[in-house]
Design a protein around this motif. Structure first.
Motif, mmCIF file in Angstrom:
data_model
loop_
_atom_site.group_PDB
_atom_site.id
_atom_site.type_symbol
_atom_site.label_atom_id
_atom_site.label_comp_id
_atom_site.label_asym_id
_atom_site.label_seq_id
_atom_site.Cartn_x
_atom_site.Cartn_y
_atom_site.Cartn_z
ATOM 1 N N ALA A 34 0.815 -1.209 0.000
ATOM 2 C CA ALA A 34 0.000 0.000 0.000
ATOM 3 C C ALA A 34 0.852 1.263 0.000
ATOM 4 N N ALA A 35 2.038 1.197 0.620
ATOM 5 C CA ALA A 35 2.860 2.399 0.788
ATOM 6 C C ALA A 35 3.983 2.519 -0.234
ATOM 7 N N ARG A 36 4.211 1.490 -1.049
ATOM 8 C CA ARG A 36 5.416 1.470 -1.879
ATOM 9 C C ARG A 36 5.450 2.573 -2.935
ATOM 10 N N SER A 37 4.296 3.059 -3.384
ATOM 11 C CA SER A 37 4.264 4.068 -4.438
ATOM 12 C C SER A 37 4.350 5.493 -3.903
ATOM 13 N N LEU A 38 4.397 5.638 -2.564
ATOM 14 C CA LEU A 38 4.493 6.971 -1.961
ATOM 15 C C LEU A 38 5.951 7.407 -1.881
ATOM 16 N N GLU A 39 6.160 8.710 -1.693
ATOM 17 C CA GLU A 39 7.516 9.206 -1.493
ATOM 18 C C GLU A 39 7.986 8.779 -0.111
ATOM 19 N N GLY A 106 -3.009 10.150 -1.925
ATOM 20 C CA GLY A 106 -2.339 8.854 -1.965
ATOM 21 C C GLY A 106 -2.009 8.341 -0.581
ATOM 22 N N LEU A 107 -1.596 9.240 0.315
ATOM 23 C CA LEU A 107 -1.282 8.850 1.688
ATOM 24 C C LEU A 107 -2.526 8.348 2.403
ATOM 25 N N MET A 108 -3.631 9.088 2.301
ATOM 26 C CA MET A 108 -4.864 8.688 2.967
ATOM 27 C C MET A 108 -5.407 7.386 2.395
ATOM 28 N N ALA A 109 -5.267 7.212 1.076
ATOM 29 C CA ALA A 109 -5.724 5.968 0.444
ATOM 30 C C ALA A 109 -4.911 4.782 0.950
ATOM 31 N N ALA A 110 -3.601 4.981 1.124
ATOM 32 C CA ALA A 110 -2.745 3.907 1.623
ATOM 33 C C ALA A 110 -3.125 3.522 3.049
ATOM 34 N N ILE A 111 -3.349 4.532 3.899
ATOM 35 C CA ILE A 111 -3.743 4.259 5.289
ATOM 36 C C ILE A 111 -5.094 3.549 5.336
ATOM 37 N N ARG A 112 -6.026 3.992 4.488
ATOM 38 C CA ARG A 112 -7.353 3.365 4.448
ATOM 39 C C ARG A 112 -7.245 1.900 4.003
ATOM 40 N N PHE A 153 8.823 -2.407 11.415
ATOM 41 C CA PHE A 153 10.128 -2.869 10.919
ATOM 42 C C PHE A 153 9.953 -3.795 9.721
ATOM 43 N N GLY A 154 9.007 -4.727 9.847
ATOM 44 C CA GLY A 154 8.772 -5.667 8.750
ATOM 45 C C GLY A 154 8.300 -4.966 7.489
ATOM 46 N N SER A 155 7.423 -3.969 7.630
ATOM 47 C CA SER A 155 6.904 -3.231 6.478
ATOM 48 C C SER A 155 8.006 -2.434 5.789
ATOM 49 N N THR A 156 8.838 -1.756 6.589
ATOM 50 C CA THR A 156 9.940 -0.969 6.033
ATOM 51 C C THR A 156 10.909 -1.855 5.275
ATOM 52 N N LEU A 157 11.201 -3.024 5.840
ATOM 53 C CA LEU A 157 12.099 -3.968 5.179
ATOM 54 C C LEU A 157 11.496 -4.476 3.875
ATOM 55 N N MET A 158 10.189 -4.760 3.892
ATOM 56 C CA MET A 158 9.515 -5.274 2.695
ATOM 57 C C MET A 158 9.528 -4.254 1.566
ATOM 58 N N ILE A 159 9.371 -2.961 1.878
ATOM 59 C CA ILE A 159 9.397 -1.919 0.844
ATOM 60 C C ILE A 159 10.758 -1.891 0.164
#
Length: 230
Positions: A34-39, A106-112, A153-159
């Motif tokens: 969900a977050a990979r396309s954000l800055e 995009g940020l709000m869509a990712a959080i949603r 941590f897991g999410s940051t590593l996955m990105i």
């Protein structure tokens, strides 16, 4: 102080942390997709706020988990929603975001997306956490709060892995489809027909993964064709 000196409290806390470590893998994949396309700055915001809000919702869900699991068609609807989310996440990375307004959107869509996906994927998982907490709300909240840095941590590593190896994006979408298929056949109304861990159960999971990837790739192809000048 009596609570902290209680051996049962520490055993229950260890069980909840362990359950969350085991179950945080698919949630980390969803958050990363969900977050990979954000800055980069917004990636950190989406991961933090999405994870924190998801944990709060999971606490509330755990309190009523047993009753929710008895509602007919709830998991079936949630599984279909997960399939749709998987297809959307497979295509989100192709969108071009320009301007502050679109960036915020995009940020709000990712959080949603993180909230909805985590809520659906946690429907059956929270029962294990609720059992470990054994009605102790302090234990439940503390155990789930400790899960926040684990998922972040897991999410940051996955990105980072997805950026380096794009094929992981497809595998992540397939994982969401797999969980979606499992969730559908875990519904109270479907489970008697397709028992857990039967051939049909795993066939539904495989079908969900294939459906998400195939649909996502088809839509990617259409998008690329429409973007190519005649």
């Amino acid at each position: 102080m009596e609570l902290l000196s209680n051996q049962a409290f520490w055993i229950g806390l260890a069980q909840i942390i362990w359950i969350n470590i085991i179950l945080s893998g698919d949630n980390a994949v969803v958050i990363a997709l969900a977050a990979r396309s954000l800055e980069p700055r917004q990636q950190k915001q989406a991961i933090f706020w999405g994870t924190a809000a998801a944990v709060v919702l999971r606490v509330a869900l755990t309190i009523v988990a047993v009753k929710l699991m008895q509602l007919p068609w709830l998991q079936l609807a949630g599984g279909v929603l997960l399939l749709w989310i998987g297809v959307q996440l497979l295509n989100d990375g192709d969108e071009d975001e320009n301007g502050d307004e679109k960036s915020h959107s995009g940020l709000m869509a990712a959080i949603r997306t993180i909230l909805v996906a985590d809520l659906v994927m946690s429907l059956d998982n929270v029962i294990g956490v609720a059992a470990a907490a054994n009605g102790n709300m302090a234990l439940l909240v503390l155990g789930l709060a400790i899960a926040i840095p684990i998922v972040i941590f897991g999410s940051t590593l996955m990105i980072k892995i997805m950026t380096r190896y794009p094929v992981i994006v497809t595998l992540g979408a397939a994982l969401i489809g797999w969980v979606g298929g499992e969730t559908i056949v875990s519904d109270k109304m479907v489970e008697p027909i397709v028992p857990h861990h039967s051939f049909g159960f795993y066939a539904a999971a495989v079908l969900g993964a294939v459906l998400v990837v195939a649909t996502g790739k088809y839509l990617q192809g259409r998008k690329a064709s429409s973007a190519t000048p005649a």
